[in-house]
Design a protein around this motif. Structure first.
Motif, PDB file in Angstrom:
ATOM      1  N   ALA A  73       0.864  -1.182   0.000  1.00 39.97           N
ATOM      2  CA  ALA A  73       0.000   0.000   0.000  1.00 39.97           C
ATOM      3  C   ALA A  73       0.897   1.227   0.000  1.00 39.97           C
ATOM      4  O   ALA A  73       1.861   1.302   0.760  1.00 39.97           O
ATOM      5  CB  ALA A  73      -0.909   0.018   1.225  1.00 39.97           C
ATOM      6  N   ASP A  74       0.577   2.175  -0.873  1.00 36.64           N
ATOM      7  CA  ASP A  74       1.299   3.434  -0.959  1.00 36.64           C
ATOM      8  C   ASP A  74       0.357   4.543  -0.512  1.00 36.64           C
ATOM      9  O   ASP A  74      -0.541   4.944  -1.253  1.00 36.64           O
ATOM     10  CB  ASP A  74       1.793   3.680  -2.390  1.00 36.64           C
ATOM     11  CG  ASP A  74       2.872   2.693  -2.793  1.00 36.64           C
ATOM     12  OD1 ASP A  74       3.708   2.350  -1.944  1.00 36.64           O
ATOM     13  OD2 ASP A  74       2.890   2.265  -3.962  1.00 36.64           O
ATOM     14  N   LEU A  75       0.515   4.999   0.706  1.00 39.01           N
ATOM     15  CA  LEU A  75      -0.351   6.029   1.282  1.00 39.01           C
ATOM     16  C   LEU A  75       0.285   7.377   0.979  1.00 39.01           C
ATOM     17  O   LEU A  75       0.933   7.993   1.818  1.00 39.01           O
ATOM     18  CB  LEU A  75      -0.533   5.790   2.779  1.00 39.01           C
ATOM     19  CG  LEU A  75      -1.005   4.382   3.145  1.00 39.01           C
ATOM     20  CD1 LEU A  75      -1.230   4.263   4.642  1.00 39.01           C
ATOM     21  CD2 LEU A  75      -2.226   3.977   2.376  1.00 39.01           C
ATOM     22  N   PHE A  76       0.105   7.811  -0.272  1.00 33.76           N
ATOM     23  CA  PHE A  76       0.824   8.953  -0.825  1.00 33.76           C
ATOM     24  C   PHE A  76      -0.080  10.141  -1.100  1.00 33.76           C
ATOM     25  O   PHE A  76      -1.242  10.000  -1.450  1.00 33.76           O
ATOM     26  CB  PHE A  76       1.456   8.577  -2.176  1.00 33.76           C
ATOM     27  CG  PHE A  76       2.591   7.589  -2.114  1.00 33.76           C
ATOM     28  CD1 PHE A  76       3.194   7.217  -0.931  1.00 33.76           C
ATOM     29  CD2 PHE A  76       3.067   7.032  -3.291  1.00 33.76           C
ATOM     30  CE1 PHE A  76       4.249   6.315  -0.905  1.00 33.76           C
ATOM     31  CE2 PHE A  76       4.120   6.140  -3.279  1.00 33.76           C
ATOM     32  CZ  PHE A  76       4.716   5.776  -2.094  1.00 33.76           C
ATOM     33  N   ASP A  77       0.530  11.321  -0.989  1.00 33.80           N
ATOM     34  CA  ASP A  77       0.005  12.577  -1.519  1.00 33.80           C
ATOM     35  C   ASP A  77       0.787  12.882  -2.790  1.00 33.80           C
ATOM     36  O   ASP A  77       1.921  12.412  -2.956  1.00 33.80           O
ATOM     37  CB  ASP A  77       0.307  13.747  -0.571  1.00 33.80           C
ATOM     38  CG  ASP A  77      -0.670  13.903   0.565  1.00 33.80           C
ATOM     39  OD1 ASP A  77      -1.710  13.236   0.570  1.00 33.80           O
ATOM     40  OD2 ASP A  77      -0.372  14.715   1.457  1.00 33.80           O
ATOM     41  N   SER A 122      -4.166  11.966  -2.273  1.00 41.70           N
ATOM     42  CA  SER A 122      -4.646  11.969  -3.649  1.00 41.70           C
ATOM     43  C   SER A 122      -3.976  10.924  -4.531  1.00 41.70           C
ATOM     44  O   SER A 122      -4.500  10.587  -5.589  1.00 41.70           O
ATOM     45  CB  SER A 122      -4.441  13.357  -4.260  1.00 41.70           C
ATOM     46  OG  SER A 122      -3.074  13.731  -4.147  1.00 41.70           O
ATOM     47  N   ALA A 123      -2.850  10.399  -4.113  1.00 43.36           N
ATOM     48  CA  ALA A 123      -2.171   9.372  -4.893  1.00 43.36           C
ATOM     49  C   ALA A 123      -2.148   8.033  -4.155  1.00 43.36           C
ATOM     50  O   ALA A 123      -1.410   7.124  -4.538  1.00 43.36           O
ATOM     51  CB  ALA A 123      -0.754   9.820  -5.234  1.00 43.36           C
ATOM     52  N   ALA A 124      -2.956   7.892  -3.107  1.00 46.58           N
ATOM     53  CA  ALA A 124      -2.971   6.648  -2.327  1.00 46.58           C
ATOM     54  C   ALA A 124      -3.551   5.512  -3.167  1.00 46.58           C
ATOM     55  O   ALA A 124      -4.594   5.653  -3.791  1.00 46.58           O
ATOM     56  CB  ALA A 124      -3.785   6.834  -1.049  1.00 46.58           C
ATOM     57  N   HIS A 125      -2.851   4.394  -3.172  1.00 46.09           N
ATOM     58  CA  HIS A 125      -3.264   3.229  -3.951  1.00 46.09           C
ATOM     59  C   HIS A 125      -2.630   1.989  -3.318  1.00 46.09           C
ATOM     60  O   HIS A 125      -1.840   2.095  -2.376  1.00 46.09           O
ATOM     61  CB  HIS A 125      -2.821   3.372  -5.418  1.00 46.09           C
ATOM     62  CG  HIS A 125      -1.334   3.470  -5.569  1.00 46.09           C
ATOM     63  ND1 HIS A 125      -0.651   4.665  -5.418  1.00 46.09           N
ATOM     64  CD2 HIS A 125      -0.392   2.533  -5.814  1.00 46.09           C
ATOM     65  CE1 HIS A 125       0.639   4.452  -5.592  1.00 46.09           C
ATOM     66  NE2 HIS A 125       0.830   3.156  -5.824  1.00 46.09           N
ATOM     67  N   TYR A 126      -2.970   0.843  -3.867  1.00 45.89           N
ATOM     68  CA  TYR A 126      -2.347  -0.386  -3.367  1.00 45.89           C
ATOM     69  C   TYR A 126      -2.131  -1.363  -4.514  1.00 45.89           C
ATOM     70  O   TYR A 126      -2.677  -1.210  -5.607  1.00 45.89           O
ATOM     71  CB  TYR A 126      -3.177  -1.007  -2.233  1.00 45.89           C
ATOM     72  CG  TYR A 126      -4.503  -1.590  -2.654  1.00 45.89           C
ATOM     73  CD1 TYR A 126      -4.657  -2.968  -2.791  1.00 45.89           C
ATOM     74  CD2 TYR A 126      -5.603  -0.782  -2.914  1.00 45.89           C
ATOM     75  CE1 TYR A 126      -5.881  -3.511  -3.179  1.00 45.89           C
ATOM     76  CE2 TYR A 126      -6.814  -1.312  -3.293  1.00 45.89           C
ATOM     77  CZ  TYR A 126      -6.945  -2.679  -3.421  1.00 45.89           C
ATOM     78  OH  TYR A 126      -8.146  -3.219  -3.811  1.00 45.89           O
ATOM     79  N   HIS A 127      -1.290  -2.350  -4.255  1.00 47.39           N
ATOM     80  CA  HIS A 127      -0.961  -3.415  -5.200  1.00 47.39           C
ATOM     81  C   HIS A 127      -1.305  -4.736  -4.498  1.00 47.39           C
ATOM     82  O   HIS A 127      -0.580  -5.153  -3.597  1.00 47.39           O
ATOM     83  CB  HIS A 127       0.522  -3.378  -5.565  1.00 47.39           C
ATOM     84  CG  HIS A 127       0.974  -2.061  -6.111  1.00 47.39           C
ATOM     85  ND1 HIS A 127       0.891  -1.743  -7.446  1.00 47.39           N
ATOM     86  CD2 HIS A 127       1.506  -0.972  -5.490  1.00 47.39           C
ATOM     87  CE1 HIS A 127       1.369  -0.512  -7.634  1.00 47.39           C
ATOM     88  NE2 HIS A 127       1.739  -0.029  -6.456  1.00 47.39           N
TER      89      HIS A 127
END
Length: 168
Positions: free
Chosen positions: A36-40, A50-55
């Protein structure tokens, strides 16, 4: 450019015992199972995720495509805790292939995982120098990202100056 907390669930393969009962042992964190990338995005308000996503899966070391989830953007810390508690099954996939003892222990560590990830939340990084300091251990990956940008003219050279200078 994005920044924030990256959380990976990885395989911890058993290694043969080395030396005496007191000898230091080899620990290898290997095959990724989930990320999980808990990103702005740097250009967006801090804490927007706004850029949070996961694989949800990997092929070897390569992640699957990015998956987006409105619940992740709305409340990333609850979402992350739910993922850890459910062993990755909350989003409709199958649970992570973990050793049964690890699978029994991991849900109880969800709060610790969330608290640790929060220490690297994108809103905690308030300057390029601070972000650079937080990512110094993955400097090679950041350099690779910069080198392979599809639109390098859009790179914020002021913000990325610490990484660009480290490359020189």
């Amino acid at each position: 450019m994005e920044h924030g907390a990256r959380i990976e669930i990885r395989e911890l393969p058993v290694q043969p015992h080395r030396g005496s009962e007191s000898a230091s042992q080899l620990i290898t964190v290997d095959r990724p199972l989930w990320r999980a990338d808990l990103f702005d995005r740097l250009a967006d308000p801090p804490g927007s995720f706004s850029a949070a996503h996961y694989h949800p899966r990997f092929t070897g070391n390569e992640p699957s495509a990015r998956f987006w989830d409105a619940a992740l953007t709305a409340d990333p810390w609850t979402w992350l805790g739910d993922q850890i508690t459910s062993l990755g099954a909350t989003t409709g996939g199958s649970a992570w292939p973990l050793d049964p003892e690890d699978a029994a222990e991991l849900p109880g560590l969800a709060g610790t995982v969330v608290e640790t990830a929060q220490q690297f939340a994108p809103a905690r990084c308030r300057s390029a120098a601070e972000c650079f300091q937080l990512t110094r251990d993955v400097q090679d990956a950041v350099q690779l990202m910069i080198a392979t940008l599809r639109a390098p003219e859009r790179l914020d050279r002021d913000w990325t100056a610490p990484w660009l200078e480290a490359r020189a």
